[in-house]
Design an enzyme around this catalytic site. Structure first.
Site, PDB file in Angstrom:
ATOM      1  N   ALA A 249      -2.170   3.836  31.582  1.00 16.39           N
ATOM      2  CA  ALA A 249      -2.472   2.524  32.165  1.00 16.39           C
ATOM      3  C   ALA A 249      -1.203   1.725  32.420  1.00 16.39           C
ATOM      4  CB  ALA A 249      -3.401   1.752  31.237  1.00 16.39           C
ATOM      5  N   GLU A 252       0.556   3.663  35.792  1.00 20.69           N
ATOM      6  CA  GLU A 252      -0.221   4.015  36.981  1.00 20.69           C
ATOM      7  C   GLU A 252      -0.722   2.771  37.730  1.00 20.69           C
ATOM      8  OE1 GLU A 252      -0.637   7.051  38.110  1.00 20.69           O
ATOM      9  OE2 GLU A 252      -2.158   6.699  39.653  1.00 20.69           O
ATOM     10  N   SER A 254       0.223  -0.574  37.504  1.00 17.78           N
ATOM     11  CA  SER A 254       1.253  -1.474  38.038  1.00 17.78           C
ATOM     12  C   SER A 254       1.982  -0.845  39.219  1.00 17.78           C
ATOM     13  CB  SER A 254       2.259  -1.838  36.936  1.00 17.78           C
ATOM     14  OG  SER A 254       1.639  -2.608  35.937  1.00 17.78           O
ATOM     15  N   CYS A 363      -8.300  -5.572  30.055  1.00 15.38           N
ATOM     16  CA  CYS A 363      -7.046  -4.825  29.950  1.00 15.38           C
ATOM     17  C   CYS A 363      -6.117  -5.389  28.869  1.00 15.38           C
ATOM     18  CB  CYS A 363      -6.346  -4.855  31.307  1.00 15.38           C
ATOM     19  SG  CYS A 363      -4.724  -4.078  31.305  1.00 15.38           S
ATOM     20  N   GLU A 372       5.674  -8.000  35.194  1.00 11.37           N
ATOM     21  CA  GLU A 372       6.314  -7.026  36.087  1.00 11.37           C
ATOM     22  C   GLU A 372       6.093  -7.413  37.554  1.00 11.37           C
ATOM     23  OE1 GLU A 372       5.982  -2.994  33.285  1.00 11.37           O
ATOM     24  OE2 GLU A 372       4.560  -3.335  34.916  1.00 11.37           O
TER      25      GLU A 372
END
Length: 414
Positions: A249, A252, A254, A363, A372
């Site tokens: 997670a 993949e 982001s 999440c 990010e």
């Protein structure tokens, strides 16, 4: 799996549409037309999935939030009638240890407490200078290389991969191995055999790493998880499952958001200017929320099953019936977001999106993803104001076969 196991459809067989649904030609950012019709007319409906069963699909924003917060709705994938994503996920169900992904409260509570510890607001904000430094270095390298460049290879994939590797304590030099196995493991067309192989490879890798961290702890999240194995609080299999989930997670989703959002922004130059021409972190943060709403990259639907009869949205979900919660469609629900198909980086209520889910299973790494994306979007177009696609939009290959929507590669020039 028969309909009898999942509950009979309320509609006739011919009236139940197949899921997933094909997108329309033209705009790669909009939900499939049939899904948009469901969102507008029926917040709950039945669909037919890969094994022939007919779970409910929930597209309304309010209905999704109600069900995601309802303790009568379970993520326990072992329950008969659970609507698995694909054949591979169903085949491996007995081999996956209990984790935050497949347990309900109160069992879930302990797993989540362990997994959220590395992603607190304070710890993630402390990583912001590192994220900025890595972003600048990756952009430097891209600018020093040949044109056109592949933005996925140059920036979108390495940034989140470097960050989650650093945070977990996973050697970055292994990134080809875990990226390849993670990508195949979540593909729509993965067979049961391939799913077992990729899951086994990743699990074995994380088991070895957890055992190494238990023997030689370092200042990283996987060492903290390994310490709980040493103390007997969790098993090494459970620790490896947590590490696998965070690793997949963490890079993949982001990576796909970065690549897909760059395409969307380049196709909306007026909106791109909002990001490029501001130094206000609040504007950048708001823009990230709108991009998360507009693109909502998890398109396969969160999978659940009803443990009791639930009356909602004018329908009754019976105990034992599968539920697919299609997060992306709720982000285009006109009852919540005026003019929902417009990309509006100054939208006031963009943060009300369901892109990260809702309730106890939302999440765990969303704060890291936000930082990010804020750094990347706030830096890329300021440093390269002339960035543009190196190929026409209709030649960009989009990931229609993966759980996370995005682009395989993104040729850009400047």
């Amino acid at each position: 799996m028969s309909d009898a196991l999942t509950g009979a459809a309320t509609s006739g067989t011919a009236e139940v549409p197949e899921w997933p649904m094909p997108r329309a030609e033209g705009c790669p950012f909009d939900p499939p037309p049939a899904l948009r019709e469901l969102t507008a007319e029926r917040p709950l409906a039945k669909v037919r999935i890969w094994d022939g069963s007919t779970p409910w699909i929930v597209t309304g924003h309010a209905e999704q939030r109600a069900l995601l917060g309802d303790p009568r709705v379970s993520v326990d994938e072992r329950l008969p009638g659970f609507p698995h994503w694909h054949e591979g996920m169903a085949a491996a169900v007995d081999y996956r240890p209990r984790s935050v992904f497949n347990s309900d409260a109160p069992e879930h509570t302990g797993f989540r407490r362990i997994m959220t510890k590395p992603f607190t607001f304070k710890r993630v904000e402390a990583l912001r200078p590192t994220i900025q430094k890595i972003t600048d270095e990756l952009i430097d390298a891209m600018l020093a290389g040949p044109k056109p460049a592949d933005l996925v290879e140059a920036l979108a994939l390495p940034l989140p991969t470097l960050m989650i590797s650093e945070l977990l304590g996973v050697p970055y030099e292994d990134h080809d191995f875990f990226q390849e196995n993670a990508a195949r493991g979540i593909a729509h067309d993965v067979s049961a055999e391939e799913s077992m192989r990729t899951f086994g490879a990743l699990n074995d890798y994380l088991v070895r790493l957890v055992e190494k961290k238990a023997a030689e702890p370092a200042d990283d999240a996987l060492s903290e998880i390994a310490a709980l194995v040493t103390s007997g609080d969790i098993s090494v299999s459970e620790a490896a499952m947590m590490g696998t989930g965070l690793l997949i997670a963490g890079h993949e989703t982001s990576a796909n958001m970065i690549g897909l959002a760059v395409v969307a922004l380049l196709e909306h130059p007026g909106q791109l200017a909002v990001l490029r021409d501001t130094d206000d972190p609040k504007v950048v943060a708001g823009a990230v929320e709108e991009l998360l709403r507009y693109l909502g990259i998890i398109h396969g639907g969160q999978r659940r099953i009803a443990k009791e009869d639930i009356e909602i949205g004018g329908e009754v979900i019976r105990a034992g019936e599968g539920i697919v919660i299609e997060l992306f469609s709720a982000n285009r629900d006109a009852h919540v977001f005026p003019d929902p198909d417009a990309l509006d980086l100054r939208r006031e209520n963009a943060r009300h999106h369901n892109a990260f889910g809702f309730g106890i299973h939302q999440c765990v790494g969303q704060q890291l993803a936000r930082v990010e994306l804020q750094v990347v979007y706030g830096t890329l177009f300021r440093r390269i104001p002339g960035l543009r696609l190196a190929e026409p939009l209709d030649r960009i290959q989009f990931k229609h076969d993966r759980l996370a929507y995005g682009v395989y590669s993104l040729p850009v020039t400047w």
